[in-house]
Scaffold this motif. Structure first.
Motif, mmCIF file in Angstrom:
data_model
loop_
_atom_site.group_PDB
_atom_site.id
_atom_site.type_symbol
_atom_site.label_atom_id
_atom_site.label_comp_id
_atom_site.label_asym_id
_atom_site.label_seq_id
_atom_site.Cartn_x
_atom_site.Cartn_y
_atom_site.Cartn_z
ATOM 1 N N LYS A 125 0.799 -1.304 0.031
ATOM 2 C CA LYS A 125 0.027 0.042 0.010
ATOM 3 C C LYS A 125 0.814 1.163 -0.010
ATOM 4 O O LYS A 125 0.577 2.062 -0.769
ATOM 5 C CB LYS A 125 -0.936 -0.084 1.193
ATOM 6 N N GLU A 126 1.901 1.164 0.633
ATOM 7 C CA GLU A 126 2.810 2.451 0.845
ATOM 8 C C GLU A 126 3.366 2.603 -0.499
ATOM 9 O O GLU A 126 3.555 3.844 -0.995
ATOM 10 C CB GLU A 126 4.106 2.053 1.644
ATOM 11 N N GLU A 127 3.719 1.585 -1.302
ATOM 12 C CA GLU A 127 4.323 1.884 -2.620
ATOM 13 C C GLU A 127 3.381 2.497 -3.412
ATOM 14 O O GLU A 127 3.613 3.448 -4.286
ATOM 15 C CB GLU A 127 4.766 0.483 -3.023
ATOM 16 N N LEU A 128 2.112 2.064 -3.533
ATOM 17 C CA LEU A 128 1.124 2.593 -4.389
ATOM 18 C C LEU A 128 0.699 4.044 -3.823
ATOM 19 O O LEU A 128 0.256 4.965 -4.881
ATOM 20 C CB LEU A 128 -0.080 1.561 -4.427
ATOM 21 N N LEU A 129 0.673 4.130 -2.527
ATOM 22 C CA LEU A 129 0.378 5.539 -2.043
ATOM 23 C C LEU A 129 1.381 6.490 -2.511
ATOM 24 O O LEU A 129 1.058 7.731 -3.034
ATOM 25 C CB LEU A 129 0.263 5.745 -0.739
ATOM 26 N N SER A 130 2.747 6.159 -2.500
ATOM 27 C CA SER A 130 3.695 7.176 -2.937
ATOM 28 C C SER A 130 3.546 7.469 -4.706
ATOM 29 O O SER A 130 3.876 8.453 -5.012
ATOM 30 C CB SER A 130 5.324 6.404 -2.804
ATOM 31 N N ALA A 131 3.221 6.391 -5.304
ATOM 32 C CA ALA A 131 3.243 6.430 -6.726
ATOM 33 C C ALA A 131 1.898 7.265 -7.169
ATOM 34 O O ALA A 131 1.829 8.334 -8.004
ATOM 35 C CB ALA A 131 2.995 5.024 -7.616
ATOM 36 N N GLY A 132 0.699 7.168 -6.337
ATOM 37 C CA GLY A 132 -0.326 7.731 -6.777
ATOM 38 C C GLY A 132 -0.315 9.336 -6.397
ATOM 39 O O GLY A 132 -1.258 10.098 -6.826
ATOM 40 N N TRP A 133 0.202 9.593 -5.185
ATOM 41 C CA TRP A 133 0.090 10.740 -4.456
ATOM 42 C C TRP A 133 1.436 11.100 -4.235
ATOM 43 O O TRP A 133 1.617 11.384 -3.036
ATOM 44 C CB TRP A 133 -1.044 10.907 -3.276
ATOM 45 N N PRO A 134 2.170 11.563 -5.161
ATOM 46 C CA PRO A 134 3.525 12.033 -4.946
ATOM 47 C C PRO A 134 3.822 13.318 -4.106
ATOM 48 O O PRO A 134 3.066 13.863 -4.113
ATOM 49 C CB PRO A 134 4.379 11.982 -6.297
ATOM 50 N N ASP A 135 4.654 13.366 -3.060
ATOM 51 C CA ASP A 135 4.796 14.557 -2.489
ATOM 52 C C ASP A 135 3.581 14.997 -1.425
ATOM 53 O O ASP A 135 3.568 16.121 -1.131
ATOM 54 C CB ASP A 135 5.518 15.565 -3.039
ATOM 55 N N ARG A 136 2.711 13.924 -1.398
ATOM 56 C CA ARG A 136 1.465 14.251 -0.460
ATOM 57 C C ARG A 136 1.435 13.054 0.394
ATOM 58 O O ARG A 136 1.627 12.057 0.372
ATOM 59 C CB ARG A 136 0.275 14.400 -1.405
ATOM 60 N N VAL A 137 0.706 13.530 1.635
ATOM 61 C CA VAL A 137 0.397 12.827 2.831
ATOM 62 C C VAL A 137 -1.130 12.678 2.837
ATOM 63 O O VAL A 137 -1.932 13.657 2.855
ATOM 64 C CB VAL A 137 0.908 13.233 4.150
ATOM 65 N N VAL A 138 -1.564 11.390 2.421
ATOM 66 C CA VAL A 138 -3.026 11.150 2.275
ATOM 67 C C VAL A 138 -3.316 9.992 3.114
ATOM 68 O O VAL A 138 -2.621 8.990 3.628
ATOM 69 C CB VAL A 138 -3.611 11.045 0.942
ATOM 70 N N ALA A 139 -4.619 9.568 3.517
ATOM 71 C CA ALA A 139 -5.057 8.320 4.164
ATOM 72 C C ALA A 139 -5.108 7.277 3.464
ATOM 73 O O ALA A 139 -5.210 7.090 2.061
ATOM 74 C CB ALA A 139 -6.560 8.946 4.742
ATOM 75 N N VAL A 140 -5.219 6.081 3.964
ATOM 76 C CA VAL A 140 -5.104 4.913 3.176
ATOM 77 C C VAL A 140 -6.470 4.505 2.582
ATOM 78 O O VAL A 140 -6.574 4.233 1.455
ATOM 79 C CB VAL A 140 -4.937 3.661 4.169
ATOM 80 N N THR A 141 -7.545 5.531 2.961
ATOM 81 C CA THR A 141 -8.772 5.351 2.362
ATOM 82 C C THR A 141 -8.537 5.592 0.985
ATOM 83 O O THR A 141 -9.574 5.492 0.051
ATOM 84 C CB THR A 141 -9.905 6.075 3.289
ATOM 85 N N SER A 142 -7.739 6.948 0.809
ATOM 86 C CA SER A 142 -7.565 7.481 -0.879
ATOM 87 C C SER A 142 -7.269 6.061 -1.647
ATOM 88 O O SER A 142 -7.856 6.169 -2.682
ATOM 89 C CB SER A 142 -6.608 8.472 -0.628
ATOM 90 N N LEU A 143 -6.207 5.326 -1.323
ATOM 91 C CA LEU A 143 -5.933 4.331 -2.017
ATOM 92 C C LEU A 143 -6.996 3.326 -2.286
ATOM 93 O O LEU A 143 -7.400 2.727 -3.334
ATOM 94 C CB LEU A 143 -4.786 3.712 -1.428
ATOM 95 N N THR A 144 -7.790 2.891 -1.247
ATOM 96 C CA THR A 144 -8.849 2.051 -1.169
ATOM 97 C C THR A 144 -9.874 2.540 -2.128
ATOM 98 O O THR A 144 -10.432 1.812 -3.019
ATOM 99 C CB THR A 144 -9.079 1.826 -0.008
ATOM 100 N N GLN A 145 -10.313 3.956 -2.294
ATOM 101 C CA GLN A 145 -11.253 4.364 -3.097
ATOM 102 C C GLN A 145 -10.799 4.338 -4.516
ATOM 103 O O GLN A 145 -11.532 3.858 -5.425
ATOM 104 C CB GLN A 145 -11.709 5.759 -2.728
#
Length: 427
Positions: free
Chosen positions: A49-69
């Motif tokens: 999940k961390e790898e995908l959060l970094s790819a989808g929202w670079p230089d941003r801190v977002v909740a895990v729910t953003s990746l789930t959605q």
């Protein structure tokens, strides 16, 4: 453009899926495009999940729910492509699984690599299934081909032996042709219709002959003379029995009667009409035979058979045939049956005997019912009537040809073998 399947690509610049089969384009958000891009390029079986959060929202801190959605909406957009599955791996992350079924989907791709992948990158089972299907289609096409029909037709005939016939005081060997392993091949089956002890052919030193049967009819085609290669074309005798009971044919009387019948007006002549534009540019190969059908206590029936082949290439052309049936007393006015069509010529062998077989596709048939029809001719008219209704494709086999004569097996009242006079005409 990043390939997902041979027909589906990810355009990371335009953030969209490109379907090359339907031509459809599916829009993605930046995050959806980036997450899918990372899943496609990942060398690991599972992306965290961390790898995908970094790819989808670079230089941003977002909740895990953003990746789930994001994963949820991406799955909906990939749902039409059942071979592409975005799986959740519990407590580890996500996995993109692409089925090999995508390689056998009908493609509309101009990419050579995609085509190669669709053909070669499939499972062994799929390859074997494809080969089986191709072989089945090839077998089906061959089975329905004209060449197979020709081979099948010739394979039903055998010519592996000769039969010794005694005719008119002379003995001689006849080439035997028999169909479908026909039984009762003893010389008696041909000789029984002739009265014995007739010496009408003793003026000759011998004869050439073909004897044939389809299991029901028994035909004799006889050329008096001793030349094994060439028939003089004089005194040809063609007799076919269509009844099991001996006809008791007196041959001297038959020879006199047949001569008289053949001196009558010959109704039968097949020639193409002359044209001032094409005169002399076509060549007609014309064959004519008189075949006699003796039946005990019935009038002798004669079939005047005429065939013409007009070639338009080495092995194709127009086919014309006309059969005229009369009896010895002219009580039956002529029964006439004409066939016209296109022929294709093939060559083959029947147990070492060279044969030319002609496949005729019938285009026109004409059956002329006589004004008078006696009992002797009824069976012949009925057979022609049946053929007039049914025949769409006919097969004629030529087993001998010289400069004056030829021997044919033709589909008439079963299978009839006869020795024909042969001529060529410019038309």
């Amino acid at each position: 453009m990043l390939k997902i399947t041979p027909y589906l690509e990810l355009d990371t610049e335009a953030n969209q899926l490109v379907d090359h089969v339907s031509g459809k384009k599916v829009s993605l958000t930046f995050s959806e495009s980036a997450v899918l891009h990372r899943l496609l390029l990942s060398s690991k079986p599972v992306c965290s999940k961390e790898e995908l959060l970094s790819a989808g929202w670079p230089d941003r801190v977002v909740a895990v729910t953003s990746l789930t959605q994001c994963i949820s909406t991406l799955r909906k957009k990939l749902d039409p492509y059942r071979e592409v599955q975005l799986k959740t791996i519990a407590r580890r992350g996500y996995q993109l699984h692409i089925s090999t079924q995508s390689h056998v989907k009908m493609l509309a791709v101009n990419d050579a690599e995609s085509m190669k992948a669709a053909i070669f990158d499939v499972s062994l089972l799929v390859k074997i299934s494809g080969i089986v299907v191709l072989l089945a289609l090839a077998l089906w096409a061959w089975y329905g081909s004209d060449y197979h029909k020709i081979k099948q037709n010739l394979s039903r005939w055998s010519a592996d032996t000769q039969v010794e016939l005694q005719i008119g005081g002379l003995k001689g060997n006849a080439q035997l042709l028999y169909k479908d392993e026909a039984q009762h091949l003893h010389p008696f089956m041909w000789e029984k219709h002739l009265e014995p002890d007739n010496n009408f052919m003793t003026c000759h030193k011998g004869f050439n002959a073909f004897a044939a049967t389809d299991g029901e009819n028994y035909s004799m085609a006889i050329c008096p003379g001793t030349d094994q290669e060439q028939c003089a074309g004089k005194g040809l005798i063609n007799i076919t029995s269509v009844d099991s009971e001996p006809a008791n044919l007196n041959m001297p009387e038959f020879m006199e009667l047949s001569t008289a019948m053949e001196q009558r007006i010959r109704y039968n002549r097949v020639m193409l009409p002359e044209s001032t534009e094409t005169k002399g540019s076509l060549l007609e190969h014309n064959y004519q035979a008189d075949v006699y059908f003796p039946v005990k206590d019935e009038l002798l029936i004669r079939a005047d058979i005429n065939m013409s082949l007009i070639y338009d290439s080495d092995d194709t052309g127009e086919f014309h045939s006309s059969t005229c049936i009369t009896d010895e007393d002219c009580l039956t006015t002529p029964i006439k049956y004409k066939v016209r069509g296109k022929f294709k010529q093939y060559s083959g062998m029947v147990d070492g005997l060279k044969a030319d077989i002609f496949q005729v596709r019938v285009q026109q048939k004409d059956l002329i019912k006589p004004d008078k029809l006696n009992d002797s001719a009824v069976r012949f008219y009925r057979d022609l009537r049946k053929r007039d209704i049914k025949d769409e494709e006919l097969y004629f086999i030529r087993v001998h040809q010289d400069h004056k004569t030829a021997v044919w097996v033709i589909p008439l009242f079963g299978q009839v073998t006869a020795w024909y006079h042969y001529e060529r005409f410019d038309i």
